[in-house]
Enzyme design. Sequence first.
Site, PDB file in Angstrom:
ATOM      1  N   HIS A 513     -42.024   0.159   5.760  1.00  0.00           N
ATOM      2  CA  HIS A 513     -42.251   0.965   6.962  1.00  0.00           C
ATOM      3  C   HIS A 513     -42.480   2.439   6.610  1.00  0.00           C
ATOM      4  O   HIS A 513     -43.602   2.924   6.675  1.00  0.00           O
ATOM      5  CB  HIS A 513     -41.063   0.800   7.916  1.00  0.00           C
ATOM      6  N   HIS A 518     -45.867   5.757   7.414  1.00  0.00           N
ATOM      7  CA  HIS A 518     -45.626   7.161   7.777  1.00  0.00           C
ATOM      8  C   HIS A 518     -45.895   8.136   6.634  1.00  0.00           C
ATOM      9  O   HIS A 518     -46.677   9.075   6.753  1.00  0.00           O
ATOM     10  CB  HIS A 518     -44.172   7.326   8.230  1.00  0.00           C
ATOM     11  N   HIS A 705     -48.582  -0.832  10.397  1.00  0.00           N
ATOM     12  CA  HIS A 705     -47.445  -0.196  11.063  1.00  0.00           C
ATOM     13  C   HIS A 705     -46.950  -1.012  12.244  1.00  0.00           C
ATOM     14  O   HIS A 705     -45.738  -1.177  12.437  1.00  0.00           O
ATOM     15  CB  HIS A 705     -47.804   1.218  11.520  1.00  0.00           C
ATOM     16  N   ASN A 709     -43.064  -2.387  12.804  1.00  0.00           N
ATOM     17  CA  ASN A 709     -42.347  -1.475  13.700  1.00  0.00           C
ATOM     18  C   ASN A 709     -41.933  -2.073  15.037  1.00  0.00           C
ATOM     19  O   ASN A 709     -40.766  -1.998  15.433  1.00  0.00           O
ATOM     20  CB  ASN A 709     -43.188  -0.219  13.964  1.00  0.00           C
ATOM     21  N   ILE A 855     -44.946   6.336  16.296  1.00  0.00           N
ATOM     22  CA  ILE A 855     -43.532   6.277  16.639  1.00  0.00           C
ATOM     23  C   ILE A 855     -42.729   5.833  15.434  1.00  0.00           C
ATOM     24  O   ILE A 855     -43.295   5.176  14.539  1.00  0.00           O
ATOM     25  CB  ILE A 855     -43.269   5.325  17.833  1.00  0.00           C
TER      26      ILE A 855
END
Length: 855
Positions: A513, A518, A705, A709, A855
């Site tokens: 993740h 990110h 993602h 997520n 997010i």
Amino acid sequence: MLSNIDTKEVAATSTGKLVTVNVVVTGKRTTDGGLLSNVGLDQLHDSVTDLKGKSLLLELVSTELEPRTGLEKMPIKGYAKRSSKEGENVKYQGEFKIPWSFGDVGAVLVENEHHKEIFLHNIVLTTVSGSPITIACNSWVHAKSDNPEKRIFFTNKSYLPSQTPSGLKRLREKELENLRGNGEGERKSFERIYDYDKYNDLGNPDSSQELARPVLGGEKLPYPRRCRTGRPKTKKDALSEKRSSDIYVPRDEQFSQVKSAEFTSVTVSSALNVLLPLIKGVLVDTSLGFPSFEAINSLFDQGMPIPTLEQHQPLLESAVSTVANVVTCGGADLLHFDTPELIQRDSFAWAKDEEFARQTLAGINPFGIQLVTDQEWPLKSKLDPEIYGPPESAITTELVQREIKGIMTTDEALQRKKLFILDYHDLLLPYVNKVREIEGTTLYGSRTLFFLKQDDTLKPIAIELTRPPSKDKPQWKQVFTPSTVDATNSWLWKLAKAHVLAHDSGYHELVSHWLRTHCSIEPYIIASNRQLSAMHPIYRLLQPHFRYTMEINALAREALINAGGIIEVSFSTAKYSMELSSVAYDKLWRFDKQGLPADLVSRGMAVEDPTAEYGLKLTIEDYPFASDGLLLWTALKQWVSDYVNHYYQDVSLIESDQELQAWWTEVRTKGHEDKKDEPWWPVLKTPGDLIEILTTIIWVASGHHAAVNFGQYEYGGYFPNRPTIARINMPNEDLSGQQLQDFLKNPESTLLQCYPSQIQATLVMAILVVLSTHSSDEEYLGGEMESSWAEDPVIKVAYEKFNERMKEIEGIIDARNKDTNLKNRTGAAVVPYQLLKPFSKPGLTGMGIPNSTSI
């Protein structure tokens, strides 16, 4: 364009052959949403400015040069004054007289005369008979008093650098210079400057030596780069940056007011559920676990009573000050969590081996499972045996053969690709002794072996846990197997699973993740804004896939991945968590393996096969993440191909595009500087090279993602299914210890002690609600078309085709979830695999692929 005007209109204009152009600017004035946002001296000044009709100074810029001098034509200047206001939305209008010889308008310069910034949605230019030109801005314009530099907005027409109209070349370069900045000073909140820095702001050594953390980035701990803020260095560590609650991100990367309000609202409502356990922990015991599974279930079934708030107000303010007033005003008596779908369907799903195995293929971390090949057998560590002990695995050929009960030999299982593994042995083992020095957590190196059955489902057959040698103890390793006969071994198996699940949870959050989406995406965003002009077609292709990523990353540095943050408090690897993420980046991350097909092949979960659909043959056909992901990857690559081939019809344009080449060079040498010399970086010479690079970046930001997520609460909300931490050692590690005796008397109590404490569990559950929730302004893959794409007929058709394919994929996924032959996604009490369905309504839905890592 404005040069294509009916000659009758020219004749009708005043002397000098001037054309009247009406300009309408749509924007939004509110910036903070607070009660005082529209009062004070600034607001008074801005109101006077509006009354004078001098709200925005605009300059219309021609695409052409003066034919006699070869210089830029003088821009046409004028004010746009406020014409209407409805809520936060404001319209400004102006009338401009443009000479017939001016040519096409290619850009508009904007000077904001207010004392506050303003958000511009768009600028529309129209004549009586001409077609309107819409310039999509979607950007904050700083006040002139903050920065006298005018903002530059180009029209929606995209140009490669070599095709830039002569009248816009200087502005194209100037805008990029503005965005790069000079690398000096502390960044201010209104600025739009993109630059690089190391992760040197995770620790807080000035507050406490316990909160000091190493800098991530550099030879010792390689890591991607983040956006530079320019904050001063700490007093106690000249390499670390001072922390602050307001972390700079370029102004246009920040949340919209809708997103910001909903993020805060969800955080508040989720944090409510943390209050009571937090207060009880402060008053009694911060390491207090759950006394029974009934106590865990009560979080969902009964709720928890709130104590008298007045008695504990100081605790509330220090622990969760952001929600204390909400509790007081709400007057609620009970707090409770929504029951995750997994537990709604089967309250004992978390305990079943079949579900444990299924989630490696259809759960929240489908990136961990990999094939065991005959070249890798017998399993063996690659770590230094002088430090970590004998490298041979205790999972032997004989053990495997016994556990698969004579269905085939181990060699046959290897040849027929029937053995799969979650292998966190070498990644975790170097941290075991370090982590064990921290109270309230423990760690092992682990391997979990699975056998593929005829119905394409996996069966767990062995878990190996290893402790390396220490000063006073030799290496310890033990293999645990499922047992339905022996009570002691059955409970040991449950405990071993809890440890492995904690390892997988850590790997999921820190690597699958955070690191692979990110963290790795932020350098792409910085490089794109520094090297690709806003009028570059590749910038316009990528921009929707970078929305909000830098803001959410900054928030993560503030509260999730920082020293003493939620990750360190709640995960097994504690203060070494981000250091472990750096090790994973160093040893595992390669750009050329981030695309879905390459990732699957690298893990042995697929092989290249030109005759197969999508050019790949899955090793496990019923692999929901992979089979749905390949649908998306193929559709996405087709859209990117159509887009790239439209703008680069001549192959030579790729290498001659200096902005594109500078962008890709900077991604490698600045954004991922610590890996700049790796031989695996793709070259960028052909449209095919560019298509693969762009598809990979967009896939990571969207599909990858979404897969890791938006199912976090669904699978982690009931924490026995995915505990984030294992707090005690295996009871049989020390055969003479009291823990073993306690385990034999009450194994369930030992399992509960292994699970997260009440504070850890409820804190993580609340955060998972936040992270799994779609905001109402979410933008989905294949959803609304960008205005610059809509204005190009070829691109418009290509995107409409992509949009239709996304809708078709939704139907295909729905059909797969009803196919009873696909047992990893359908069946009694089985949660259907919907994480890669493209669209979703707002809220906690367990589906939907946003364009970006938002997010």
